[in-house]
Design a protein around this motif. Structure first.
Motif, short mmCIF file in Angstrom:
data_model
loop_
_atom_site.label_atom_id
_atom_site.label_comp_id
_atom_site.label_asym_id
_atom_site.label_seq_id
_atom_site.Cartn_x
_atom_site.Cartn_y
_atom_site.Cartn_z
N SER A 90 0.81 -1.21 0.00
CA SER A 90 0.00 0.00 0.00
C SER A 90 0.85 1.26 0.00
O SER A 90 0.40 2.32 -0.44
CB SER A 90 -0.92 0.00 1.24
OG SER A 90 -1.75 -1.13 1.25
N ALA A 140 -2.49 -5.48 -3.00
CA ALA A 140 -2.33 -4.16 -2.37
C ALA A 140 -2.40 -3.06 -3.42
O ALA A 140 -3.05 -2.02 -3.20
CB ALA A 140 -1.00 -4.09 -1.61
N VAL A 144 -5.39 -0.03 -3.72
CA VAL A 144 -5.12 1.40 -3.69
C VAL A 144 -5.50 2.09 -4.99
O VAL A 144 -6.03 3.21 -4.98
CB VAL A 144 -3.62 1.64 -3.37
CG1 VAL A 144 -3.29 3.12 -3.42
CG2 VAL A 144 -3.27 1.07 -2.01
N GLN A 373 -4.85 1.53 6.47
CA GLN A 373 -4.76 0.31 5.67
C GLN A 373 -3.41 -0.36 5.84
O GLN A 373 -3.34 -1.58 6.01
CB GLN A 373 -5.01 0.64 4.20
CG GLN A 373 -5.10 -0.61 3.33
CD GLN A 373 -5.53 -0.30 1.91
OE1 GLN A 373 -6.26 0.64 1.66
NE2 GLN A 373 -5.08 -1.09 0.97
#
Length: 426
Positions: A90, A140, A144, A373
């Protein structure tokens, strides 16, 4: 006064929030939006892939552990490693979007996801864990990049597109979990079942490939696709905000509970005598009903000054489901799966909603989402590994499930802080 009504998946880290695209990239995107069929197809296919590669593992975990001679603690790494890399990945997704553009980064993530899925079935056990890392990092990036792209390209239909995106994501996980054992039987091995999802990732990558090429057309070689709109120091210091940490820990705690269930629910059922095909179906049903909680809870939260009672309610639902797994795992399996599914969907929706409600502006919301996150997935990674180790040490599920009940209680306490009518910086 009621707060905004965010739609849950679109409130994850937004890679587009603080980026100003280069003029050639902006012009190329306008051309792509004039013919949205390819973009819509790409969004749906990417969303379907975002959970399928994880959900299909759980019903096959016993076979994988037997094949690689893994104890419970080691087999839990199949779930833990992707979570670690979902948190770490992330951090780099916004940088990739700035350098190469969201479309190219999405395409690259899907190609990597395809490779990671294939790598998981390679003979050495090290390849299994390496593949898990690649799968987690790829997911990930999708986590995003997708929300920002939807907000950017469909600003007038963001709610409808978010509903489509989230539904496709949950359906992908549901179908993957439900079909894992039937595919194993049809293809003759758990390897065939797992690797079959690489085909879907490859198809999605092929759909995004022309969009990635078109979006970069006209950009000078070596030039970045976008420039940052804010400096790193813009906005409040989240690391010094108790409220930001409460939201982050709420996100992490509910993720920990969710991924323990993802990792071990089918195994709990089969260890108590249920057939693995039925265990996979019950797990898939629990995944499907998450849509109820993920829709209802954010809708209610956006209309309330405080979300404390909602937080306690979803924590109580998950605690009831875990208690059911403790006292009558097979007899009430479908009921516990429904309760856990609604609770998990509601808890995730509430966590994502609070990232917006506790922020004073979109920039702070994006930064809080990034903190929550990243920290949340890293905290969640502890759950499957720790409870797998306790299960191995105690040769049963009683102590692990009691510990999971303690996490549910902690989640309720965190909701009392994170659900207050306050904003970061007040």
């Amino acid at each position: 006064m009621s707060g905004p009504h965010p739609s849950s998946p679109a409130d994850l880290i937004d890679a587009e929030e603080d980026l100003i695209p280069a003029p050639p990239v902006a012009a190329a995107r306008r051309r792509l939006r004039a013919h949205p069929a390819l973009l819509l197809t790409g969004i749906v296919l990417a969303a379907v892939n975002m959970r399928a590669a994880l959900a299909g593992v759980s019903p096959l975990l016993n076979e994988m552990a037997h094949h690689f001679h893994l104890a419970a603690t080691a087999s839990s790494l199949v779930t833990t490693i992707p979570l670690v890399f979902m948190g770490l990945g992330s951090l780099i997704a916004p940088r990739l979007a700035r350098r190469w553009g969201t479309e190219a980064a999405l395409c690259g993530a899907l190609i990597a996801l395809c490779g990671g899925i294939v790598l998981r079935i390679a003979p050495p056990v090290g390849a299994l864990f390496a593949g898990c890392a690649v799968v987690g990092g790829s997911i990930a990036l999708l986590n995003v990049l997708m929300p920002g792209l939807i907000k950017r390209d469909f600003p007038d239909r963001a709610a409808a597109m978010t509903a489509l995106y989230s539904t496709a994501m949950i359906l992908g996980a549901t179908v993957s979990a439900a079909s894992a054992v039937p595919l194993e039987n049809a293809l003759g091995s758990w390897q065939g079942s797992l690797v079959s999802w690489a085909l879907l990732a490859a198809v999605a990558a092929l759909v995004w490939l022309p969009q990635a090429v078109i979006a970069r057309r006209g950009t000078r070689h070596g030039a970045a696709a976008a420039a940052p709109a804010h400096t790193a120091a813009h906005g409040p210091r989240l690391s010094r905000s108790p409220l930001a940490w409460q939201v982050t820990l709420f996100m992490g705690s509910q993720s920990l509970i969710a991924y323990v269930i993802i990792a071990w629910m089918p195994t709990i059922f089969t260890d108590h005598g249920m057939g693995k095909s039925e265990a996979g179906l019950v797990f898939a049903f629990s995944t499907l009903v998450q849509m109820v909680g993920s829709f209802v809870v954010p809708t209610l939260a956006g209309r309330m000054r405080r979300q404390r009672l909602l937080g306690v309610a979803v924590s109580a639902l998950m605690a009831c489901g875990v208690t059911g797994l403790l006292v009558a795992p097979v007899a009430g399996a479908w009921l516990w799966a429904a309760i856990l599914g609604v609770g998990q969907g509601g808890a995730l929706g509430l966590a994502l909603t609070m990232m917006v409600l506790r922020s004073g502006d979109a920039h702070t919301a994006a930064r809080l989402s990034g903190m929550s996150q990243t920290g949340g997935y890293l905290l969640a990674a502890v759950g499957p590994l720790a409870l797998g180790a306790v299960h191995q040490a105690t040769a049963g599920w009683t102590v692990p499930l009691v510990l999971l009940l303690a996490v549910c209680a902690a989640l309720a306490l965190l909701a009392l802080g994170a659900g207050r009518n306050r904003r970061i910086g007040d």
